[in-house]
Design a protein around this motif. Sequence first.
Motif, PDB file in Angstrom:
ATOM      1  N   THR A  93       0.859  -1.181   0.000  1.00  0.00           N
ATOM      2  CA  THR A  93       0.000   0.000   0.000  1.00  0.00           C
ATOM      3  C   THR A  93       0.898   1.235   0.000  1.00  0.00           C
ATOM      4  O   THR A  93       1.648   1.470   0.945  1.00  0.00           O
ATOM      5  N   VAL A  94       0.826   2.002  -1.076  1.00  0.00           N
ATOM      6  CA  VAL A  94       1.764   3.103  -1.277  1.00  0.00           C
ATOM      7  C   VAL A  94       1.631   4.149  -0.172  1.00  0.00           C
ATOM      8  O   VAL A  94       2.632   4.641   0.371  1.00  0.00           O
ATOM      9  N   ALA A  95       0.413   4.514   0.211  1.00  0.00           N
ATOM     10  CA  ALA A  95       0.219   5.550   1.222  1.00  0.00           C
ATOM     11  C   ALA A  95       0.828   5.137   2.557  1.00  0.00           C
ATOM     12  O   ALA A  95       1.466   5.945   3.249  1.00  0.00           O
TER      13      ALA A  95
ATOM     14  N   GLN B 282      -1.955   0.609  -4.666  1.00  0.00           N
ATOM     15  CA  GLN B 282      -0.995  -0.434  -4.346  1.00  0.00           C
ATOM     16  C   GLN B 282       0.004  -0.581  -5.498  1.00  0.00           C
ATOM     17  O   GLN B 282      -0.282  -0.222  -6.642  1.00  0.00           O
ATOM     18  N   HIS B 283       1.156  -1.145  -5.142  1.00  0.00           N
ATOM     19  CA  HIS B 283       2.193  -1.363  -6.159  1.00  0.00           C
ATOM     20  C   HIS B 283       3.047  -2.547  -5.729  1.00  0.00           C
ATOM     21  O   HIS B 283       3.259  -2.774  -4.532  1.00  0.00           O
TER      22      HIS B 283
ATOM     23  N   LEU C  51      13.183  -2.203   0.822  1.00  0.00           N
ATOM     24  CA  LEU C  51      14.183  -1.557  -0.017  1.00  0.00           C
ATOM     25  C   LEU C  51      13.730  -0.189  -0.497  1.00  0.00           C
ATOM     26  O   LEU C  51      14.511   0.769  -0.510  1.00  0.00           O
ATOM     27  N   VAL C  52      12.477  -0.069  -0.893  1.00  0.00           N
ATOM     28  CA  VAL C  52      11.970   1.218  -1.369  1.00  0.00           C
ATOM     29  C   VAL C  52      11.980   2.239  -0.237  1.00  0.00           C
ATOM     30  O   VAL C  52      12.337   3.416  -0.431  1.00  0.00           O
ATOM     31  N   ALA C  53      11.605   1.805   0.962  1.00  0.00           N
ATOM     32  CA  ALA C  53      11.640   2.712   2.113  1.00  0.00           C
ATOM     33  C   ALA C  53      13.066   3.160   2.397  1.00  0.00           C
ATOM     34  O   ALA C  53      13.317   4.338   2.703  1.00  0.00           O
ATOM     35  N   ARG C  54      14.016   2.228   2.239  1.00  0.00           N
ATOM     36  CA  ARG C  54      15.420   2.583   2.460  1.00  0.00           C
ATOM     37  C   ARG C  54      15.877   3.626   1.437  1.00  0.00           C
ATOM     38  O   ARG C  54      16.583   4.591   1.773  1.00  0.00           O
TER      39      ARG C  54
ATOM     40  N   ARG D  14       6.930  13.443  -3.367  1.00  0.00           N
ATOM     41  CA  ARG D  14       5.758  13.186  -4.209  1.00  0.00           C
ATOM     42  C   ARG D  14       5.726  11.726  -4.627  1.00  0.00           C
ATOM     43  O   ARG D  14       6.768  11.114  -4.888  1.00  0.00           O
ATOM     44  N   ALA D  15       4.513  11.193  -4.710  1.00  0.00           N
ATOM     45  CA  ALA D  15       4.282   9.847  -5.228  1.00  0.00           C
ATOM     46  C   ALA D  15       3.137   9.929  -6.233  1.00  0.00           C
ATOM     47  O   ALA D  15       2.080  10.484  -5.939  1.00  0.00           O
ATOM     48  N   GLU D  16       3.361   9.412  -7.422  1.00  0.00           N
ATOM     49  CA  GLU D  16       2.347   9.461  -8.471  1.00  0.00           C
ATOM     50  C   GLU D  16       2.571   8.311  -9.427  1.00  0.00           C
ATOM     51  O   GLU D  16       3.577   7.594  -9.333  1.00  0.00           O
TER      52      GLU D  16
END
Length: 437
Positions: free
Chosen positions: A282-284, A315-316, A322-325, A345-347
């Motif tokens: 969940t991206v958010a 979602q993705h 890893l992405v959070a890092r 930003r996330a899009e």
Amino acid sequence: MLRSLIKLYLLVVLGAGLSVALINHAFPLLFRERLTEEARESFRAFTFILNDYVQRHPGAQRETALAELRRQAGTRFELLTLEDLAPRLNPDQLNDLRAGKLVLLSMYTSDYILPLPDGLVARSKFDMLDSGIQALAYVVVALAMLFSVLFWVHYHWRDLRKLHEASQAFGAGRLSTRVQLSRRSNIYDLSRQFNEMAGQIEASIQQQRDLMHGISHELKTPLARLEFGLALLDSPQASERERERQLALCKDVRELDELVTELLTLSRLEQGAGQAVLTWVTVAELIDSVVADVAHDIAERALHLSLHVNGAPEQHVCDARLVARALLNLLRNSMRYAHRTIFLRAEANAAGALILSVEDDGPGIAPEARARVFEPFYRQDASRDRHTGGFGLGLSIVRRVALVHGGDVVLDDARTGGARFIITLPASVVAHTMKIS
């Protein structure tokens, strides 16, 4: 490839054209005697009939007979005298004509002169093929050459494409890529050299990775012992000066431990996509967890974090850890240089890829340094102090994280004048087939 084919074909056509021109101009000179003898043999019956016809019409009848002969033969037959032709002939031809022999002027057309009684000379000329048929013949020859070139180039082209695809894959980080070609291939030796080169490069890089991973892993144990030993040295009886020294040593040990951790992370990421655990995220929630980790540091530096996630997919598929890092590294990098505000930003783009961008309102990064900021241990001149510039591994880890997911990270100018880092994570993840160089 098409350009190479066109060049090859034009070269073949040019060579064929030059050969035809050489044949047209050189062969009549080189084989004049042989061709003339063959023409005399071929026209022997015609020569006999023409001489007989002229001799059977003597005196006043000859002019009428010759006029009828001209009328029947058309414009390609003419009667001349030996004196008229003498300036146009070389000595050998003139001698043959005086000896009563047929003289051939061209090997590609029936252009010949034939001595007749009473000093007359008949010249006959007609093309073996008319211009239209000749043009068609040249077209057929050109098409035959084209099909021959295409037949040969097809296999050569196919093998070159295999080599091209293999070199692209190798350059993209799939170091196990090799080219498999038949021994009969025109570029078999080249493919073998490529495979040997690829094997040596893969072995060298793997040795470096193993060395870095092994050293980093082995350093963890003595570092833990040092930190534990420094903790044991702390006592109420220690002087203020001793406490300061202990704190400084503890800080150095923690920094060294952090460096080793970064090296281990980078080493694992260099092993490829096998280090990524792909799940629906969940991206958010991912963005919120990252923001929570840096909220205290941002507030301590009196900065403002502007968050925009309205255009992000719900979602993705990615490795959340890893992405959070990667996002944490980008945010911490921006905190070092931002004046007041950091933008996160996330899009999603038109292809469904997740686009994560972090930008600041700091001084930005010089264009000449942008190509190197993702290199391990690279730091700009203004930030070489480890207290402000870090270890120079954070952006390298960001790039590896993006590549592991089949994406990429780029550096651009921010609208606020600072630096803007953009991570692209494709919707169609092919990370399980990738290895990062």
